[in-house]
Design an enzyme around this catalytic site. Structure first.
Site, PDB file in Angstrom:
ATOM      1  N   GLU A 123      -0.428 -21.980   8.294  1.00  0.00           N
ATOM      2  CA  GLU A 123      -1.866 -22.239   8.168  1.00  0.00           C
ATOM      3  C   GLU A 123      -2.740 -21.005   8.349  1.00  0.00           C
ATOM      4  O   GLU A 123      -3.795 -20.893   7.723  1.00  0.00           O
ATOM      5  CB  GLU A 123      -2.326 -23.370   9.100  1.00  0.00           C
ATOM      6  CG  GLU A 123      -2.164 -23.120  10.578  1.00  0.00           C
ATOM      7  CD  GLU A 123      -2.807 -24.258  11.388  1.00  0.00           C
ATOM      8  OE1 GLU A 123      -4.037 -24.396  11.315  1.00  0.00           O
ATOM      9  OE2 GLU A 123      -2.084 -25.006  12.073  1.00  0.00           O
ATOM     10  N   SER A 177     -10.085 -29.161  14.976  1.00  0.00           N
ATOM     11  CA  SER A 177      -9.949 -30.015  16.158  1.00  0.00           C
ATOM     12  C   SER A 177      -9.885 -29.140  17.390  1.00  0.00           C
ATOM     13  O   SER A 177     -10.526 -29.380  18.401  1.00  0.00           O
ATOM     14  CB  SER A 177      -8.671 -30.841  16.070  1.00  0.00           C
ATOM     15  OG  SER A 177      -8.568 -31.445  14.824  1.00  0.00           O
ATOM     16  N   ARG A 192      -2.961 -13.650  15.979  1.00  0.00           N
ATOM     17  CA  ARG A 192      -3.724 -14.701  16.651  1.00  0.00           C
ATOM     18  C   ARG A 192      -3.982 -14.207  18.057  1.00  0.00           C
ATOM     19  O   ARG A 192      -3.042 -14.007  18.829  1.00  0.00           O
ATOM     20  CB  ARG A 192      -2.928 -16.004  16.667  1.00  0.00           C
ATOM     21  CG  ARG A 192      -3.688 -17.168  17.298  1.00  0.00           C
ATOM     22  CD  ARG A 192      -2.828 -18.435  17.261  1.00  0.00           C
ATOM     23  NE  ARG A 192      -3.557 -19.624  17.668  1.00  0.00           N
ATOM     24  CZ  ARG A 192      -3.672 -20.062  18.924  1.00  0.00           C
ATOM     25  NH1 ARG A 192      -3.120 -19.364  19.896  1.00  0.00           N
ATOM     26  NH2 ARG A 192      -4.325 -21.175  19.190  1.00  0.00           N
TER      27      ARG A 192
END
Lengths: 355, 780
Positions: A123, A177, A192
């Site tokens: 993703e 979310s 990340r």
């Protein structure tokens, strides 16, 4: 497709240069699917096509066509799969590129329910590819990348186009979310940095529990109406004004929901106030973590994406304000129009060349 | 934290009828001066400074000038013992619920006799609310101090003065609390105060700190949002709910999205992807417990994450957590610890403080007491007067406790020491030095044994205490109070071994000394010591003469054996006190026979002898142990030989009494008497080759990180190159593993069969440990 924790994002490329010959060869099921997707703006009760985001006359794999942006709740995925089965999607022998956690979680369901094989993609890879692609292809219409000028002055605060020609390094904050924060140094070099579980899902989840609402739109509408200062305890509530010793302005929130420890105050707040306070809490927290990451990574440009920001000018302005104020103007908050769809776009780009 | 108007209001006026136990709370109010108060959201912390009158045993040499020699003093005691009143300074801190504030103020007003104090320093969010009440009741002017400044001041103070103040919390470990060594330099550190909101402060020096950041998601968010979600009003009830809940029912986990882990990023399936994410997508009822748990995780993780980001940005590794969100709550300590561990991948440990709740009050007090220069002194936690960590404190189940009608309070008392304490300059690495050999907090078997041992010995101690004050009839009653107090402490420690930091044999002994002092038994062994010293002196010349006749090799061995035999005389060890009490004639020769034959349990005697064949040491530092035979017939002949070899000797003895250990003032007299008989000692004293220096301690054990500053100076000036530590308390229970930067001898006779067995020997086994640091370590 990008199958997230709350929403499924679907990007569909509709070729517009279909020759009569091709049309003749086309199987009925493909026509039917295309017709279904392009002639509706809503699918069932919860599926929506964001018409305003549609991009026309794109060239992909040598074909010219339109890019459509569709979303529906992840819990409707089974219905979607059944529809795919009924419309004989599998007969098209098209690869379905999927990303997001759901690509992994529902892989078996795709196979058993709709006889579909997924090409599963990471993703974050997709996200970055999607951002760069969309920015590069949008040339007319509303600017893809924008920011809020004068974020600390409500009178003068306005949306302005931002030139992202030379994007690196940038901090990419994806608020779905939950939240992921990426430091992107070049097209293929990113990491990340961190993430937080206080994201869009938390806003909606808490709003549902606190106000009884059930959709993001409802929650957001309530938040727009409400006032968070009666729910939160501000610096001035404690110190009577600014806490000068530490440079804290009186209007700053000292304790989110801090006033709610008192029964009278709990009894006197409205649902709208609670929704607003929830939004402010979550948004400011994302701003705060983002700012720390930007400092630690030494990056000044921050791009916020993700569906939490959809129709959520309130949060965008808050983020712009927070980043500007606490960094004394060092950090810039940037936003992208196709906020929630970049993962799905990135996945589409991975489609093996159909020709 | 600011006060909540409604939730507690009803209870503020409650129970004016309650009577406070004056013996236990607000002690020494008569002499109190300098008050400070820290009023938080639910608890009040009061601080005051007081002087305590203590009885101390003093020894004074009789005037022997009229007499020609020692022989003529037969029958007379060697020196005079008198009990004198001494005044020492003590800091009192009391914590109680805000509901009792009026009762407490009344009590103070009634008991405050003569104070010149005009001002009370105040801090905390509730201070303004009670300002008028305090001014009216106490007739003191309330002087507000900045909360953060007080907090940091208090934090510096406890970190500097209380060993084992900081701990790491490990929920599932054998011992939940892992106490940290006091680092000689406490700066820089980061303090994260989680009150209603969160403040993150960087502290670089005593007066240099900066609020580097914060967050609005804090204790108030947990409480406020928790109250909305669960309709539960009280903070501690919310925590209780949370401890019973399952957050996975409410939170969206990585595996809820991925079906498993997000492997390529190393995110495990159980990780929370979206807090409260399930309540957004599932239409069902959630239990209060589950919601409270989810909220707790959300807030703890968020704070932990921010803490780590700030620690990284400012390059700080010591991170302390405080504030009412943390205070004494295992639940929040656990979640914060987990979060810090997760976000720093174990590189930073979350640290908590034993006296965290008192920081504001301590700081406010110190602000007011600046003219007394409290930072120039060393302070010591008084175990007798302090409640200890996780005591039945007001934080725990306040509702229940209030209903039971007792007055719940928690206390901390700090005694001002007359001397400044510093590290032994000869420690190899002061930062890693741990005085105690066995940590009873972690070693459950050893803990059980020693607690039993001390409980068993209690009758004897009580008897001895009474015997030491035969002329005072009320001593019996006091001794009984001492028994109750100490027994209660032992019981507390059985259930909360972590109450005063790491539990050790040393802390058990020190607690006993503190309790004895508390009930005015300053020196129960004074008369016994006097008698034994008297008796031993008579044999001194004989022993010295017999040694002188021996060959060099034989002499060295006899001196070493004498030192060890002398150490058998120890009232601190139960096995020995039994023998001593039943057979006072138990002689020096008999003691030698009791000793284990060589090879000893730890036997480095050969290396020691080889060393003695080499050049003399420049200066030997000798930490002495017992009075009587030990010091006179064991230590003196031994150091006499060192002096003859050309080594200077520093005898370090206790500043205050502990068991039958020889105190510095006793040693002064003994040395004079020996010098009168022995020209070698006489010359050494005159030429300042023999020095008597107090060690700053009143413990039967020895903490080399808290020694009298004067002693440290002497050690440095004289170029000390040999350290001798003698006795079970100083060389076995403590310092057995201490690494020194010069040669050292650790000598003891194991007079406890359990301990001997543990070390692989039998009772009266001998430890003769001679250590030489390697060259590399010497340079260190």
């Amino acid at each position: 497709m990008d199958i997230g924790g709350t929403l499924v994002k679907l990007v569909y490329f509709e070729p517009k240069d279909i020759t009569a010959e091709e049309e003749q060869e086309e199987v009925e099921s493909l026509k039917s699917i295309r017709r279904y997707l392009t002639s509706h703006t809503a699918y069932g009760k919860t599926g929506i096509r964001d018409v305003h985001l549609e991009l026309s006359d794109l060239i992909l794999w040598g074909r010219k066509g339109n890019l459509h942006f569709i979303r529906f709740p992840t819990h409707e995925l089974p219905a979607f799969l059944l529809m795919g089965r009924d419309k004989h999607f599998s007969s098209l022998h098209t690869t379905l590129c999927a990303t997001g956690g759901g690509a992994f979680k529902y892989e078996d369901d795709f196979r058993t329910m709709a006889n579909l094989q997924l090409l599963k993609l990471d993703e974050l890879d997709c996200l970055i590819k999607g951002v760069m692609y969309i920015y590069s292809v949008v040339s007319s219409g509303p600017p893809e990348c924008y920011y809020f000028e004068h974020p600390t002055d409500p009178e003068r605060c306005e949306q302005k186009a931002y030139n992202l020609e030379d994007p690196y390094p940038l901090l990419l904050v994806n608020i779905g979310s939950g939240v992921s924060i990426l430091a992107v140094y070049s097209k293929d070099n990113y990491k990340r940095v961190t993430g937080t579980s206080l994201g869009g899902g938390t806003f909606l989840g808490l709003c549902c529990l606190l106000t009884g609402c059930s959709t993001f739109e409802e929650a957001l509408a309530m938040a727009t109406e409400g006032e968070s200062t009666c729910v939160d305890k501000l610096v001035r509530d404690i110190y009577g004004g600014d806490y000068e010793r530490f440079g804290l302005p009186g209007w700053a929130v000292a304790s989110s929901f801090g006033n709610m420890i008192c029964k009278e105050k709990r009894d006197s707040v409205s649902k709208e106030d609670l929704a607003r306070a929830t939004l402010v809490t979550i948004t400011n927290n994302i701003g705060s973590i983002t700012r720390m990451c930007a400092l630690n990574e030494n990056i000044e440009r921050v791009v916020f994406v993700g569906n939490f920001l959809r129709v959520n000018t309130l949060s965008m302005k808050l983020l712009s304000y927070a980043l500007d104020y606490w960094s004394k103007g060092q950090l810039k908050a940037l936003f992208l129009r196709h906020e929630g769809y970049f993962g799905a776009v990135g996945a589409l780009l991975e489609l093996p060349n159909p020709s | 934290m600011a006060l909540c108007g409604g939730a507690d209001r009803g209870s503020h006026s409650m129970d004016k009828s309650i009577t406070l136990p004056p013996d236990e709370i607000f002690r020494n109010l008569e002499n109190a001066k300098r008050f400070a108060i820290d009023i938080g959201g639910s608890l009040t912390k009061l601080a005051y400074y007081s002087t305590v009158q203590h009885q101390v045993a003093k020894v004074r040499s009789f005037d022997h000038s009229a007499k020609v020699s020692l022989q003529e003093t037969d029958g007379d005691p060697l020196y005079e013992i008198s009990v004198q009143e001494e005044i020492t300074a003590r800091l009192h801190f009391i914590k109680f619920e805000n509901a009792y504030i009026e009762t407490c103020l009344d009590f103070i007003k009634d008991h405050l006799v003569n104070t010149e104090t005009k001002v009370i320093k105040a801090t905390g969010g509730g201070a303004h609310k009670f300002k008028d009440l305090i001014e009216k009741k106490l007739k003191l002017k309330v002087d507000k101090e900045d909360e953060m400044t007080c907090l940091i001041k208090g934090c510096n103070f406890v970190l500097k003065n209380i060993p084992h103040e900081a701990f790491v919390y490990a929920k599932h470990a054998d011992s939940e609390f892992r106490f940290q060594n006091t680092h000689p330099d406490i700066f820089p550190y980061m303090l994260i105060n989680i009150g209603s909101g969160v403040s993150i402060v960087k502290v670089e020096a005593e007066d240099k700190f900066e609020r580097i950041g914060g967050s609005s998601i804090g204790g108030g968010t947990f409480w406020g949002l928790g109250a909305l979600l669960t309709k539960t009003k009280r903070f501690d009830e919310l925590l209780q709910l949370a401890s019973k809940g399952q957050h996975t029912n409410v939170d969206m986990l990585v595996k809820d999205i991925y079906g498993g882990a997000y492997g390529s990023l190393g995110l495990t399936g159980d990780l929370i992807a979206s807090s409260f994410g399930k309540s957004a997508t599932t239409d069902k009822e959630f239990s209060k417990e589950d919601m409270a748990k989810s909220l707790l995780h959300m807030i703890s993780n968020d704070i932990g994450q921010l803490a780590c980001l700030y620690a990284k940005l400012h390059n700080l590794t010591r991170v302390y957590f405080g504030g009412f969100f943390i205070r004494g709550h295992p639940v929040t300590m656990h979640t914060i610890t987990y979060s810090i561990n997760f976000f720093t991948k174990g590189e930073v440990q979350a640290l908590f403080l034993r006296h965290e709740g008192y920081l504001g009050a301590i700081g406010a007090f110190l602000k007011g007491a600046e003219e007394d220069n409290p930072n120039q002194y060393s302070w010591e936690e008084n175990y007798a007067g302090s409640s200890g960590l996780m005591s039945v404190s007001p934080e725990l189940n306040p509702v229940q406790r209030a209903r039971s009608g007792t007055f719940p309070f928690d206390m901390l008392e700090m005694d001002r020491l007359e001397r400044q304490l510093v590290n032994l300059p000869l420690l190899q690495d002061a930062t890693s030095y741990i005085p105690d050999t066995v940590d009873l907090t972690e070693d459950a078997l050893a803990r059980e044994y020693w607690l039993y041992c001390f409980e068993e010995a209690l009758d004897g101690v009580v008897k001895r205490a009474i015997a030491s004050q035969k002329d005072q009839p009320e001593a019996v009653e006091r001794a009984e109070k001492f028994r109750q107090k100490y027994r209660h402490k032992l019981q507390t420690l059985r259930h909360q071994p972590f109450a005063y930091g790491s539990l050790t044999v040393r802390s058990l002994l020190d607690t006993r000394e503190h309790c004895l002092n508390e009930f005015n038994f300053p020196d129960p062994y004074s008369k016994i010591k006097q008698k034994e010293n008297d008796m031993a002196l008579k044999y001194y010349l004989k022993v010295v003469k017999s040694v002188e006749e021996l060959s060099w090799e034989q002499r060295q061995f006899t001196l070493a054996k004498g030192l060890l035999a002398g150490n058998v005389f120890d009232w601190g060890a139960k096995a020995v006190s039994d023998v001593l009490e039943s057979d006072p004639e138990f002689g020096f020769e008999q003691a030698k026979q009791q000793l284990q034959e060589r090879p000893w349990l730890v036997d480095a005697y050969n290396q020691w002898i080889e060393r003695l064949k080499g050049p003399p040491h420049k200066c030997a530092l000798f930490f002495v142990d017992n009075s009587g035979i030990d010091i006179i017939l064991g230590v003196f002949p031994f150091i006499r030989e060192l002096l003859i070899r050309g080594t200077e000797v520093v005898l370090a003895s206790n500043s205050g009494p502990a068991l039958n250990d020889v105190t510095n003032s006793e040693l002064q007299i003994l040395t004079e008497r020996i010098a009168a008989m022995d020209p070698v000692i006489h010359a050494a004293l005159r030429e300042d080759r023999l020095a008597l220096v107090q060690n700053g301690s009143s413990s039967p054990c020895l903490d080399l990180s808290r020694l009298d500053k004067v002693l440290a100076t002497v050690i440095r000036e004289r170029g000390t190159d040999l350290v001798i530590i003698e006795g079970m308390g100083r060389a076995i229970h403590t310092n057995y593993y201490a690494m020194l930067s010069c040669e050292s001898l650790k000598l003891a006779v194991i007079k406890n069969s359990w301990l001997a067995e543990r070390l692989g020997g039998k009772i009266f086994s001998v430890v003769f440990k001679y250590e030489v640091p390697s060259k590399a370590q010497e340079q260190h």
